[in-house]
Design a protein around this motif. Structure first.
Motif, PDB file in Angstrom:
ATOM      1  N   ARG A 131       0.881  -1.270  -0.078  1.00 10.66           N
ATOM      2  CA  ARG A 131       0.021   0.003  -0.050  1.00 10.66           C
ATOM      3  C   ARG A 131       0.808   1.492  -0.007  1.00 10.66           C
ATOM      4  O   ARG A 131       0.565   2.222  -0.646  1.00 10.66           O
ATOM      5  N   PHE A 132       1.987   1.337   0.919  1.00 10.54           N
ATOM      6  CA  PHE A 132       2.943   2.439   0.975  1.00 10.54           C
ATOM      7  C   PHE A 132       3.256   2.482  -0.511  1.00 10.54           C
ATOM      8  O   PHE A 132       3.807   3.686  -1.261  1.00 10.54           O
ATOM      9  N   ALA A 133       3.911   1.442  -1.099  1.00 10.09           N
ATOM     10  CA  ALA A 133       4.510   1.342  -2.592  1.00 10.09           C
ATOM     11  C   ALA A 133       3.522   1.969  -3.490  1.00 10.09           C
ATOM     12  O   ALA A 133       4.187   2.708  -4.257  1.00 10.09           O
ATOM     13  N   LEU A 134       2.427   1.791  -3.484  1.00 10.49           N
ATOM     14  CA  LEU A 134       1.445   2.334  -4.377  1.00 10.49           C
ATOM     15  C   LEU A 134       1.220   3.764  -4.188  1.00 10.49           C
ATOM     16  O   LEU A 134       1.003   4.576  -5.162  1.00 10.49           O
ATOM     17  N   PHE A 136       3.282   5.757  -3.059  1.00 15.61           N
ATOM     18  CA  PHE A 136       4.780   6.263  -3.719  1.00 15.61           C
ATOM     19  C   PHE A 136       4.534   6.399  -5.184  1.00 15.61           C
ATOM     20  O   PHE A 136       4.993   7.430  -6.086  1.00 15.61           O
ATOM     21  N   ALA A 137       4.160   5.393  -5.714  1.00 13.35           N
ATOM     22  CA  ALA A 137       4.011   5.351  -7.179  1.00 13.35           C
ATOM     23  C   ALA A 137       2.949   6.258  -8.044  1.00 13.35           C
ATOM     24  O   ALA A 137       3.288   6.855  -8.911  1.00 13.35           O
ATOM     25  N   ALA A 138       2.000   6.334  -7.112  1.00 12.98           N
ATOM     26  CA  ALA A 138       1.033   7.629  -7.391  1.00 12.98           C
ATOM     27  C   ALA A 138       1.749   8.825  -7.577  1.00 12.98           C
ATOM     28  O   ALA A 138       1.553   9.820  -8.385  1.00 12.98           O
ATOM     29  N   ALA A 139       2.199   9.159  -6.433  1.00 18.22           N
ATOM     30  CA  ALA A 139       3.130  10.651  -6.310  1.00 18.22           C
ATOM     31  C   ALA A 139       4.129  10.687  -7.292  1.00 18.22           C
ATOM     32  O   ALA A 139       4.555  11.842  -7.878  1.00 18.22           O
ATOM     33  N   ALA A 158      -0.072   1.278 -11.347  1.00 17.28           N
ATOM     34  CA  ALA A 158      -0.626   1.630 -10.104  1.00 17.28           C
ATOM     35  C   ALA A 158      -1.915   2.447 -10.234  1.00 17.28           C
ATOM     36  O   ALA A 158      -1.892   3.347 -11.009  1.00 17.28           O
ATOM     37  N   PRO A 159      -2.977   2.044  -9.236  1.00 20.52           N
ATOM     38  CA  PRO A 159      -4.231   2.782  -9.348  1.00 20.52           C
ATOM     39  C   PRO A 159      -4.094   4.208  -8.895  1.00 20.52           C
ATOM     40  O   PRO A 159      -3.209   4.587  -7.937  1.00 20.52           O
ATOM     41  N   ALA A 160      -4.795   5.244  -9.297  1.00 16.91           N
ATOM     42  CA  ALA A 160      -4.598   6.569  -8.975  1.00 16.91           C
ATOM     43  C   ALA A 160      -5.108   6.598  -7.273  1.00 16.91           C
ATOM     44  O   ALA A 160      -4.611   7.445  -6.583  1.00 16.91           O
ATOM     45  N   GLU A 161      -5.936   5.647  -6.987  1.00 14.75           N
ATOM     46  CA  GLU A 161      -6.680   5.828  -5.490  1.00 14.75           C
ATOM     47  C   GLU A 161      -6.710   4.497  -4.971  1.00 14.75           C
ATOM     48  O   GLU A 161      -6.913   3.603  -5.816  1.00 14.75           O
ATOM     49  N   LEU A 162      -6.511   4.370  -3.735  1.00 16.84           N
ATOM     50  CA  LEU A 162      -6.722   3.058  -3.102  1.00 16.84           C
ATOM     51  C   LEU A 162      -7.548   3.107  -2.121  1.00 16.84           C
ATOM     52  O   LEU A 162      -8.056   4.190  -1.251  1.00 16.84           O
ATOM     53  N   PRO A 163      -8.209   1.868  -1.715  1.00 16.64           N
ATOM     54  CA  PRO A 163      -9.379   1.787  -0.853  1.00 16.64           C
ATOM     55  C   PRO A 163      -8.774   1.760   0.643  1.00 16.64           C
ATOM     56  O   PRO A 163      -7.559   1.306   0.843  1.00 16.64           O
ATOM     57  N   ALA A 164      -9.655   2.118   1.480  1.00 13.16           N
ATOM     58  CA  ALA A 164      -9.095   2.260   2.959  1.00 13.16           C
ATOM     59  C   ALA A 164      -8.979   0.658   3.096  1.00 13.16           C
ATOM     60  O   ALA A 164      -9.755  -0.110   2.816  1.00 13.16           O
ATOM     61  N   PRO A 165      -8.089   0.342   4.219  1.00 11.56           N
ATOM     62  CA  PRO A 165      -8.390  -1.047   4.485  1.00 11.56           C
ATOM     63  C   PRO A 165      -9.426  -1.473   5.411  1.00 11.56           C
ATOM     64  O   PRO A 165     -10.076  -0.739   5.734  1.00 11.56           O
ATOM     65  N   SER A 166      -9.761  -2.733   4.866  1.00  7.32           N
ATOM     66  CA  SER A 166     -11.122  -3.162   5.152  1.00  7.32           C
ATOM     67  C   SER A 166     -11.088  -4.040   6.597  1.00  7.32           C
ATOM     68  O   SER A 166     -10.236  -5.034   6.775  1.00  7.32           O
ATOM     69  N   ASP A 167     -12.185  -3.699   7.422  1.00  4.98           N
ATOM     70  CA  ASP A 167     -12.229  -4.818   8.429  1.00  4.98           C
ATOM     71  C   ASP A 167     -12.557  -6.093   8.051  1.00  4.98           C
ATOM     72  O   ASP A 167     -12.070  -7.023   9.084  1.00  4.98           O
ATOM     73  N   ALA A 194      -4.785  -4.853  -0.514  1.00 11.39           N
ATOM     74  CA  ALA A 194      -4.314  -3.359  -0.653  1.00 11.39           C
ATOM     75  C   ALA A 194      -5.087  -2.867  -1.910  1.00 11.39           C
ATOM     76  O   ALA A 194      -5.509  -1.569  -1.943  1.00 11.39           O
ATOM     77  N   LEU A 195      -5.410  -3.645  -3.074  1.00 15.90           N
ATOM     78  CA  LEU A 195      -5.758  -3.026  -4.347  1.00 15.90           C
ATOM     79  C   LEU A 195      -7.288  -2.985  -4.462  1.00 15.90           C
ATOM     80  O   LEU A 195      -8.007  -1.953  -4.651  1.00 15.90           O
ATOM     81  N   ASP A 196      -7.952  -4.005  -4.063  1.00 11.67           N
ATOM     82  CA  ASP A 196      -9.409  -4.110  -4.136  1.00 11.67           C
ATOM     83  C   ASP A 196     -10.179  -4.937  -2.897  1.00 11.67           C
ATOM     84  O   ASP A 196     -10.294  -5.934  -3.009  1.00 11.67           O
ATOM     85  N   THR A 197     -10.608  -4.061  -1.873  1.00 13.38           N
ATOM     86  CA  THR A 197     -11.055  -4.590  -0.634  1.00 13.38           C
ATOM     87  C   THR A 197     -12.714  -5.137  -0.923  1.00 13.38           C
ATOM     88  O   THR A 197     -13.102  -5.892  -0.194  1.00 13.38           O
ATOM     89  N   ARG A 198     -12.978  -4.598  -2.028  1.00 10.42           N
ATOM     90  CA  ARG A 198     -14.500  -5.159  -2.413  1.00 10.42           C
ATOM     91  C   ARG A 198     -14.775  -6.476  -2.699  1.00 10.42           C
ATOM     92  O   ARG A 198     -15.803  -7.112  -2.444  1.00 10.42           O
TER      93      ARG A 198
END
Length: 427
Positions: A131-134, A136-139, A158-167, A194-198
């Motif tokens: 998640r941290f690397a992604l 950084f990649a977006a930046a 690398a996706p432009a946005e990341l989902p928040a960590p899921s419970d 990290a990429l798709d919590t859905r």
């Protein structure tokens, strides 16, 4: 195929297994018709048959890998389409895995290549680091033009946005709704969290709604496939051991009917744990038991009775992930479930050809991966689908980068069609 391994070499169980696989090959060349890299390059050494010759010569002579062998083995996607095609049942997967491990141990890669592969093997299986690397990649994306081509290709994925960590992705038990029919463990995966919590959220909703108690086991994580396909055997086995231990504890305490996996690349790996640890006296029994319990989520859904709610009858292009159709030989169940849920499922032309994702392949072999994605997207778009369904996150990311047609995991559509949330991609 005739072989001439020494008795000393055959004393190594891995070498003996590879020799057995090599001897099964009859040089027929059926595999060349369905190999994605051979279809692109028309180079015999980029076909399974050509790679088998290179691997045989390398292993039989007990020599270090050379640049030519490493180059053509690296270009293999491990899509395993050749195993579906092969009339002689050559187990190419175990052979290419052994070759990759031998190359990793004996071939001197450039510093940049070795460093990149080490970073991928270390970062991708660890969700917090990934998640941290992604981020950084977006930046770094605005500065991509100043970077080497391989790094530019990686940043583009690398996706432009990341989902928040899921419970959902923390260790816990999700009780079944109504009468409990079975108890399963869910492999949440690493990159997926990290990429798709859905995907995991939809899986839990779908299964619990249909009487399945779902356990996220303490200590389970990456299946080991990512480092394994990079030839990093020790790292891969360490991840696998943690999963085997975690799920064995669950079996011995609360019991498990299945270990459910919703990322097909991971499923192929977990189902191979029994083979992976066949020579480990301490772990062989538990590893075999875990492999026997492992199933793709579509296999479990096929056993459940469900009723659809009133959702649109969308035209769905089903993308069969290679690790599902070739690695696990699962072809009927996902399509049957989607049709049972009321969707119109259309077959994709050249559905047996890889999309180019293949774990880290689209990061390390971006030129070939881009060609395969363009071919796959053209075939998907030719059937005029309203949505694409797939059973593997890597395929979803790869294909989604090349088309405007929304792409979702199969369980997201099934969850929606049986009373769950509408997939965000369809909003």
């Amino acid at each position: 195929m005739q072989t001439h391994f020494s008795l000393a070499a055959l004393a190594d169980p891995d070498m003996a297994q590879s020799e057995k696989i090599l001897r099964a090959c009859v040089h027929c060349g059926f595999c060349t018709a369905t190999c994605p890299t051979y279809l692109l390059t028309a180079d015999e050494l980029d076909s399974p048959r050509g790679r088998i010759y290179l691997i045989k010569e390398m292993l039989e002579n007990g020599r270090a890998a050379d640049a030519r062998t490493a180059h053509h083995v690296d270009r293999c996607l491990s899509c395993l389409s050749c195993m579906t095609t092969c009339p002689s049942s050559v187990h190419y997967m175990h052979l290419i895995d052994h070759a990759r491990a031998h190359i990793e141990a004996t071939y001197q890669r450039s510093f940049a290549d070795k460093a990149l592969r080490a970073v991928l093997a270390f970062v991708l299986p660890r969700p917090s680091l990934f998640r941290f690397a992604l981020r950084f990649a977006a930046a770094a994306r605005p500065f991509a033009c100043y970077l080497p081509e391989r790094l530019r290709a990686m940043l583009s994925l690398a996706p432009a946005e990341l989902p928040a960590p899921s419970d959902v992705d923390r260790p816990q038990v999700f009780p079944a709704q109504g009468a409990r029919q079975m108890r399963v463990a869910l492999l949440n995966g690493c990159a997926q969290t990290a990429l798709d919590t859905r995907i995991n959220e939809a899986t839990v909703r779908l299964l619990t709604r249909h009487g399945v108690e779902v356990v996220v086991a303490e200590g389970a994580g990456c299946c080991g496939a990512l480092p394994h396909h990079l030839g990093k055997v020790d790292e891969a086995h360490a991840f696998a051991r943690r999963n085997i231990d975690a799920w064995t504890r669950e079996i011995e305490t609360g019991g498990l009917d299945h270990i459910v996996i919703n990322t097909s690349g991971c499923g192929t790996s977990v189902k191979d744990y029994g083979f992976m640890f066949r020579n480990d006296a301490a772990l062989a029994g538990n590893a075999a038991r875990i492999s026997a319990l492992a199933c793709d989520v579509s296999e479990l859904i096929d056993k459940l009775q469900f009723e659809r709610v009133d959702v649109p009858r969308l035209r769905v292009a089903y993308h069969a992930a290679c690790s599902l159709q070739h690695g696990q030989k699962i072809t009927r169940e996902p399509v049957a479930a989607l049709e049972r849920a009321g969707f119109e499922v259309v077959a994709v032309p050249e559905g047996h050809i890889c999309c180019g994702s293949a774990g880290t392949y689209n990061l390390l072999q971006s030129e070939l991966a881009d060609q395969l994605r363009a071919r796959k997207v053209a075939n998907i778009e030719s059937v005029a689908a309203q949505v694409i369904a797939a059973g593997n996150l890597g395929c979803m990311a790869q294909i989604g980068a090349g088309t405007a047609i929304p792409i979702v995991h199969t369980v997201e559509l099934l969850d929606w069609a049986t009373g769950g949330q509408k997939p965000e991609a369809l909003a």
